[in-house]
Design a protein around this motif. Structure first.
Motif, PDB file in Angstrom:
ATOM      1  N   ALA A  21      24.709  18.251  40.033  1.00 57.02           N
ATOM      2  CA  ALA A  21      25.678  18.756  41.002  1.00 57.02           C
ATOM      3  C   ALA A  21      25.692  20.274  40.991  1.00 57.02           C
ATOM      4  CB  ALA A  21      27.075  18.223  40.658  1.00 57.02           C
ATOM      5  N   ALA A  22      25.645  20.854  42.166  1.00 55.40           N
ATOM      6  CA  ALA A  22      25.684  22.311  42.273  1.00 55.40           C
ATOM      7  C   ALA A  22      27.089  22.808  41.976  1.00 55.40           C
ATOM      8  CB  ALA A  22      25.260  22.736  43.682  1.00 55.40           C
ATOM      9  N   ARG A  23      27.161  23.977  41.341  1.00 52.28           N
ATOM     10  CA  ARG A  23      28.471  24.538  41.061  1.00 52.28           C
ATOM     11  C   ARG A  23      29.081  25.055  42.358  1.00 52.28           C
ATOM     12  NH1 ARG A  23      28.001  30.039  37.618  1.00 52.28           N
ATOM     13  NH2 ARG A  23      27.105  28.591  36.102  1.00 52.28           N
ATOM     14  N   PRO A  24      30.408  25.089  42.489  1.00 50.22           N
ATOM     15  CA  PRO A  24      31.029  25.597  43.704  1.00 50.22           C
ATOM     16  C   PRO A  24      30.577  27.027  43.970  1.00 50.22           C
ATOM     17  CG  PRO A  24      32.654  24.550  42.279  1.00 50.22           C
ATOM     18  CD  PRO A  24      31.389  24.651  41.486  1.00 50.22           C
ATOM     19  N   PRO A  25      30.385  27.397  45.226  1.00 45.09           N
ATOM     20  CA  PRO A  25      29.865  28.741  45.511  1.00 45.09           C
ATOM     21  C   PRO A  25      30.868  29.858  45.225  1.00 45.09           C
ATOM     22  CG  PRO A  25      30.362  27.571  47.548  1.00 45.09           C
ATOM     23  CD  PRO A  25      30.505  26.582  46.453  1.00 45.09           C
ATOM     24  N   PHE A  26      32.177  29.557  45.243  1.00 48.62           N
ATOM     25  CA  PHE A  26      33.180  30.596  45.037  1.00 48.62           C
ATOM     26  C   PHE A  26      34.246  30.115  44.054  1.00 48.62           C
ATOM     27  CE2 PHE A  26      31.575  31.258  49.363  1.00 48.62           C
ATOM     28  CZ  PHE A  26      31.189  32.595  49.283  1.00 48.62           C
ATOM     29  N   ILE A  27      34.857  31.085  43.390  1.00 45.37           N
ATOM     30  CA  ILE A  27      36.033  30.807  42.583  1.00 45.37           C
ATOM     31  C   ILE A  27      37.108  31.828  42.914  1.00 45.37           C
ATOM     32  CG2 ILE A  27      34.801  29.752  40.660  1.00 45.37           C
ATOM     33  CD1 ILE A  27      35.159  32.434  39.148  1.00 45.37           C
ATOM     34  N   GLY A  28      38.336  31.490  42.543  1.00 44.14           N
ATOM     35  CA  GLY A  28      39.455  32.410  42.688  1.00 44.14           C
ATOM     36  C   GLY A  28      40.345  32.294  41.469  1.00 44.14           C
ATOM     37  N   LEU A  29      41.467  32.975  41.518  1.00 46.61           N
ATOM     38  CA  LEU A  29      42.441  32.934  40.434  1.00 46.61           C
ATOM     39  C   LEU A  29      43.801  32.556  40.987  1.00 46.61           C
ATOM     40  CD1 LEU A  29      41.730  36.134  38.279  1.00 46.61           C
ATOM     41  CD2 LEU A  29      41.635  33.763  37.499  1.00 46.61           C
ATOM     42  N   VAL A  30      44.514  31.694  40.294  1.00 43.99           N
ATOM     43  CA  VAL A  30      45.906  31.446  40.646  1.00 43.99           C
ATOM     44  C   VAL A  30      46.652  32.779  40.574  1.00 43.99           C
ATOM     45  CG1 VAL A  30      48.044  30.329  39.946  1.00 43.99           C
ATOM     46  CG2 VAL A  30      45.882  29.061  39.848  1.00 43.99           C
ATOM     47  N   GLY A  31      47.323  33.117  41.663  1.00 42.45           N
ATOM     48  CA  GLY A  31      47.979  34.410  41.736  1.00 42.45           C
ATOM     49  C   GLY A  31      47.161  35.457  42.456  1.00 42.45           C
ATOM     50  N   GLY A  32      45.872  35.165  42.700  1.00 44.52           N
ATOM     51  CA  GLY A  32      45.037  36.087  43.445  1.00 44.52           C
ATOM     52  C   GLY A  32      43.975  36.754  42.592  1.00 44.52           C
ATOM     53  N   VAL A  33      42.849  37.074  43.206  1.00 45.55           N
ATOM     54  CA  VAL A  33      41.748  37.748  42.523  1.00 45.55           C
ATOM     55  C   VAL A  33      42.182  39.129  42.035  1.00 45.55           C
ATOM     56  CG1 VAL A  33      39.470  38.791  42.927  1.00 45.55           C
ATOM     57  CG2 VAL A  33      39.920  36.447  43.655  1.00 45.55           C
ATOM     58  N   GLY A  34      43.194  39.697  42.681  1.00 47.26           N
ATOM     59  CA  GLY A  34      43.722  40.972  42.225  1.00 47.26           C
ATOM     60  C   GLY A  34      44.171  40.969  40.778  1.00 47.26           C
ATOM     61  N   ARG A  35      44.453  39.789  40.245  1.00 45.90           N
ATOM     62  CA  ARG A  35      44.823  39.682  38.830  1.00 45.90           C
ATOM     63  C   ARG A  35      43.677  40.097  37.920  1.00 45.90           C
ATOM     64  NH1 ARG A  35      46.210  34.147  36.997  1.00 45.90           N
ATOM     65  NH2 ARG A  35      46.557  35.263  35.021  1.00 45.90           N
ATOM     66  N   LEU A  36      42.438  39.985  38.393  1.00 45.70           N
ATOM     67  CA  LEU A  36      41.297  40.297  37.534  1.00 45.70           C
ATOM     68  C   LEU A  36      41.360  41.732  37.026  1.00 45.70           C
ATOM     69  CD1 LEU A  36      38.586  39.655  36.234  1.00 45.70           C
ATOM     70  CD2 LEU A  36      37.480  40.231  38.414  1.00 45.70           C
ATOM     71  N   SER A  37      41.643  42.667  37.917  1.00 47.52           N
ATOM     72  CA  SER A  37      41.716  44.070  37.485  1.00 47.52           C
ATOM     73  C   SER A  37      42.877  44.284  36.520  1.00 47.52           C
ATOM     74  CB  SER A  37      41.845  44.991  38.697  1.00 47.52           C
ATOM     75  OG  SER A  37      42.952  44.638  39.500  1.00 47.52           O
ATOM     76  N   GLU A  38      43.976  43.588  36.761  1.00 44.81           N
ATOM     77  CA  GLU A  38      45.133  43.717  35.868  1.00 44.81           C
ATOM     78  C   GLU A  38      44.809  43.157  34.482  1.00 44.81           C
ATOM     79  OE1 GLU A  38      48.124  41.625  38.045  1.00 44.81           O
ATOM     80  OE2 GLU A  38      47.762  42.794  39.868  1.00 44.81           O
ATOM     81  N   LEU A  39      44.136  42.006  34.445  1.00 42.21           N
ATOM     82  CA  LEU A  39      43.749  41.404  33.175  1.00 42.21           C
ATOM     83  C   LEU A  39      42.738  42.276  32.434  1.00 42.21           C
ATOM     84  CD1 LEU A  39      43.372  37.711  34.401  1.00 42.21           C
ATOM     85  CD2 LEU A  39      45.090  38.546  32.774  1.00 42.21           C
ATOM     86  N   LEU A  40      41.795  42.843  33.186  1.00 40.23           N
ATOM     87  CA  LEU A  40      40.795  43.712  32.581  1.00 40.23           C
ATOM     88  C   LEU A  40      41.441  44.938  31.948  1.00 40.23           C
ATOM     89  CD1 LEU A  40      37.641  43.945  34.889  1.00 40.23           C
ATOM     90  CD2 LEU A  40      37.647  43.664  32.413  1.00 40.23           C
ATOM     91  N   ALA A  41      42.318  45.602  32.702  1.00 34.96           N
ATOM     92  CA  ALA A  41      42.973  46.808  32.198  1.00 34.96           C
ATOM     93  C   ALA A  41      43.799  46.496  30.954  1.00 34.96           C
ATOM     94  CB  ALA A  41      43.848  47.426  33.276  1.00 34.96           C
ATOM     95  N   ALA A  42      44.514  45.366  30.984  1.00 31.98           N
ATOM     96  CA  ALA A  42      45.320  44.989  29.828  1.00 31.98           C
ATOM     97  C   ALA A  42      44.439  44.721  28.613  1.00 31.98           C
ATOM     98  CB  ALA A  42      46.153  43.752  30.158  1.00 31.98           C
ATOM     99  N   ASP A  43      43.282  44.095  28.820  1.00 32.83           N
ATOM    100  CA  ASP A  43      42.378  43.799  27.717  1.00 32.83           C
ATOM    101  C   ASP A  43      41.798  45.079  27.122  1.00 32.83           C
ATOM    102  OD1 ASP A  43      40.996  41.401  26.362  1.00 32.83           O
ATOM    103  OD2 ASP A  43      39.316  42.716  26.829  1.00 32.83           O
ATOM    104  N   VAL A  44      41.450  46.022  27.993  1.00 32.13           N
ATOM    105  CA  VAL A  44      40.938  47.317  27.513  1.00 32.13           C
ATOM    106  C   VAL A  44      41.978  47.998  26.628  1.00 32.13           C
ATOM    107  CG1 VAL A  44      40.308  49.652  28.258  1.00 32.13           C
ATOM    108  CG2 VAL A  44      39.302  47.668  29.402  1.00 32.13           C
ATOM    109  N   GLU A  45      43.214  47.987  27.077  1.00 31.51           N
ATOM    110  CA  GLU A  45      44.271  48.645  26.307  1.00 31.51           C
ATOM    111  C   GLU A  45      44.554  47.904  25.003  1.00 31.51           C
ATOM    112  OE1 GLU A  45      46.794  50.988  29.714  1.00 31.51           O
ATOM    113  OE2 GLU A  45      47.299  48.881  29.356  1.00 31.51           O
TER     114      GLU A  45
END
Length: 473
Positions: A210-234
């Motif tokens: 089975a092929a993997r789905p072509p796209f993914i997202g995040l509950v709450g929005g993809v915008g959370r990715l930058s927030e999670l990244l920044a928090a992890d860096v800190e």
């Protein structure tokens, strides 16, 4: 001028707090936990074009809202940062094309180049379809060629105007007859180089599963990715600083000096290495004194401005709509270039919104400024009117709206882009302790941007180890 004390070695300054810069910072802190990493970003928040805003009482993406999952970078990074249950796939990815007054299913193909078994009737008239299926012999693509010129020569201009243009406009905000086939459509470029048929579907491996789905997202929005990244860096000990304009980068006898802040209160940070992860116009200015050839090449990268119009409307008005949205060929002369039925596409948003549903429309292509010169209210009216017209419904009731303008937001991969970036890579490689990352280098999608951050961090880590080894001799 105030001069900050040199950072304890090893030390890195990352210029730009978008996904590329934050990824590079995180990788550096993982590879060498003792590294002092400072991320400087000129905006009021990190994330670049990955951002959320409150609309209709809920946080909604106003930049990228999906991540390509057929390559691993975004999948792996999100898997590290987010809870497994927060990683989601679209409820539907069934897009259509609004052309010639009707909505038509988007044919199967490669970035708008249809397969032989694709249904194109309605999108193309009878003569245009005959021309498409009477595929012309392959001309030589040379070192590079525009998407529009090559596909038009093979399948006819209507395939470019009605099918390829809306796809490229949605991804690159560019024009098919200017964008590089080699850079934007590597799969089609490979076919062009081997003189194969553009209409031939890819071979299917029966053992692939089975092929993997072509796209993914995040509950709450993809915008959370930058927030999670920044928090992890800190959390790993890095410093993330917003509202800081970097005005210059200089080499010193021991490494680098990064000049930031207003002219009335300048500040210098000393570092062993610098990662420049800002858009091409800014990168060109910063690199010109230290890697002139890279500065010149990046100065040749044109940028497109776009706007994303988000609408909050009553769910009852859109509950029966089909699919995830539609694309619009520029040949039809509409104001919007695409619309996404966000609440239909993302189950988490439908559940969170309840009686409120979200739609979005995108506006703007490279070289087109008239539409974007309209004020926010006019852009909202345009989106409301044309979405309703496309679907064939009465005017929508707008509960709330938001217009996000991304001025100079998307680099244009015009003909010669691959060679242009190769010039940048060669010039930067000649300057120890300097790396670049961002949407101009390996692709504009989130996975490609993450990959560029990984590459910059890996090279920087190698440099820091060489510096440490030299210091220990």
């Amino acid at each position: 001028m105030s001069v900050a004390a040199p950072l304890s070695r090893p030390s890195v300054v990352v210029v730009g707090g978008g996904i590329a810069g934050l990824t590079a910072a995180r990788d550096l802190l993982i590879a060498a936990p003792g590294t002092q990493v400072v991320v400087l970003d000129a905006s009021d928040r990190v994330g670049g074009k990955v951002r959320r805003e409150e609309i209709g009482g809920h946080l909604v993406d106003v930049g990228a809202e999906a991540m390509l999952a057929v390559r691993p970078e975004a999948v792996d990074l999100v898997g590290d940062l987010a809870d497994h249950s927060d990683v989601v796939t679209p409820t539907t990815t069934s897009a259509r094309v609004w052309s010639r007054g009707d909505l038509h299913p988007l044919p199967r193909g490669r970035m708008g180049v249809p397969f032989a078994d694709s249904v194109v009737a309605g999108l193309l008239d009878a003569d245009e379809e005959v021309r498409m299926r009477t595929e012309a012999p392959a001309p030589s693509p040379g070192d590079d060629v525009s998407v529009g010129d090559y596909v038009s020569a093979r399948l006819g201009p209507a395939v470019v105007d009605r099918l390829v243009e809306p796809l490229l406009g949605g991804v690159y905000a560019g024009h098919a007859r200017l964008l590089s086939l080699r850079a934007t459509m590597p799969a089609v470029w490979a076919i062009a180089r081997t003189q194969g048929s553009l209409l031939a579907p890819p071979a299917v491996d029966p053992q692939a599963g089975a092929a993997r789905p072509p796209f993914i997202g995040l509950v709450g929005g993809v915008g959370r990715l930058s927030e999670l990244l920044a928090a992890d860096v800190e959390e790993r000990g890095g410093v993330v600083e917003t509202g800081t304009i970097v005005r210059g980068i200089e080499r010193t006898p021991t490494g680098w000096s990064v000049l930031s802040g207003p002219t009335t209160q300048p500040r210098r940070l000393e570092a062993d290495a610098v990662v420049v992860a800002v858009p091409p116009p800014v990168a060109s200015r910063l690199l010109a004194p230290i890697a002139p050839a890279a500065g010149v090449a990046l100065g040749e990268v044109e940028m497109a401005s776009v706007a994303v119009v988000t609408l909050a409307v009553p769910s009852a008005q859109v509950g029966s709509w089909e699919g995830s949205g539609f694309l619009v060929p520029p040949v039809d002369g509409r104001g919007i270039k695409a619309s996404t039925f966000s609440s239909a596409k993302w189950g988490w948003l439908a559940a969170e919104g309840g009686d409120t549903a979200y739609l979005r429309a995108s506006v703007g292509r490279a070289g087109e400024s008239a539409t974007l010169q309209r004020d926010d209210a006019d852009l909202v009216s345009l989106a409301v009117r044309e979405i309703a017209e496309a679907v064939g419904v009465p005017p929508l009731t707008v509960l709330d709206s938001h217009v996000q303008r991304w001025g100079g937001g998307l680099p244009q991969y015009t003909v010669g882009h691959v060679d242009r970036i190769a010039r940048v890579t060669r010039a930067v490689a000649e300057v120890p302790g300097l790396e670049v990352a961002g949407a101009a280098y390996q692709g504009i999608g989130i996975p490609a941007v993450i990959a560029s951050g990984h590459a910059a961090a890996e090279a920087t880590t190698t440099h820091l180890r060489a510096v440490a080894a030299h210091a220990g001799e």
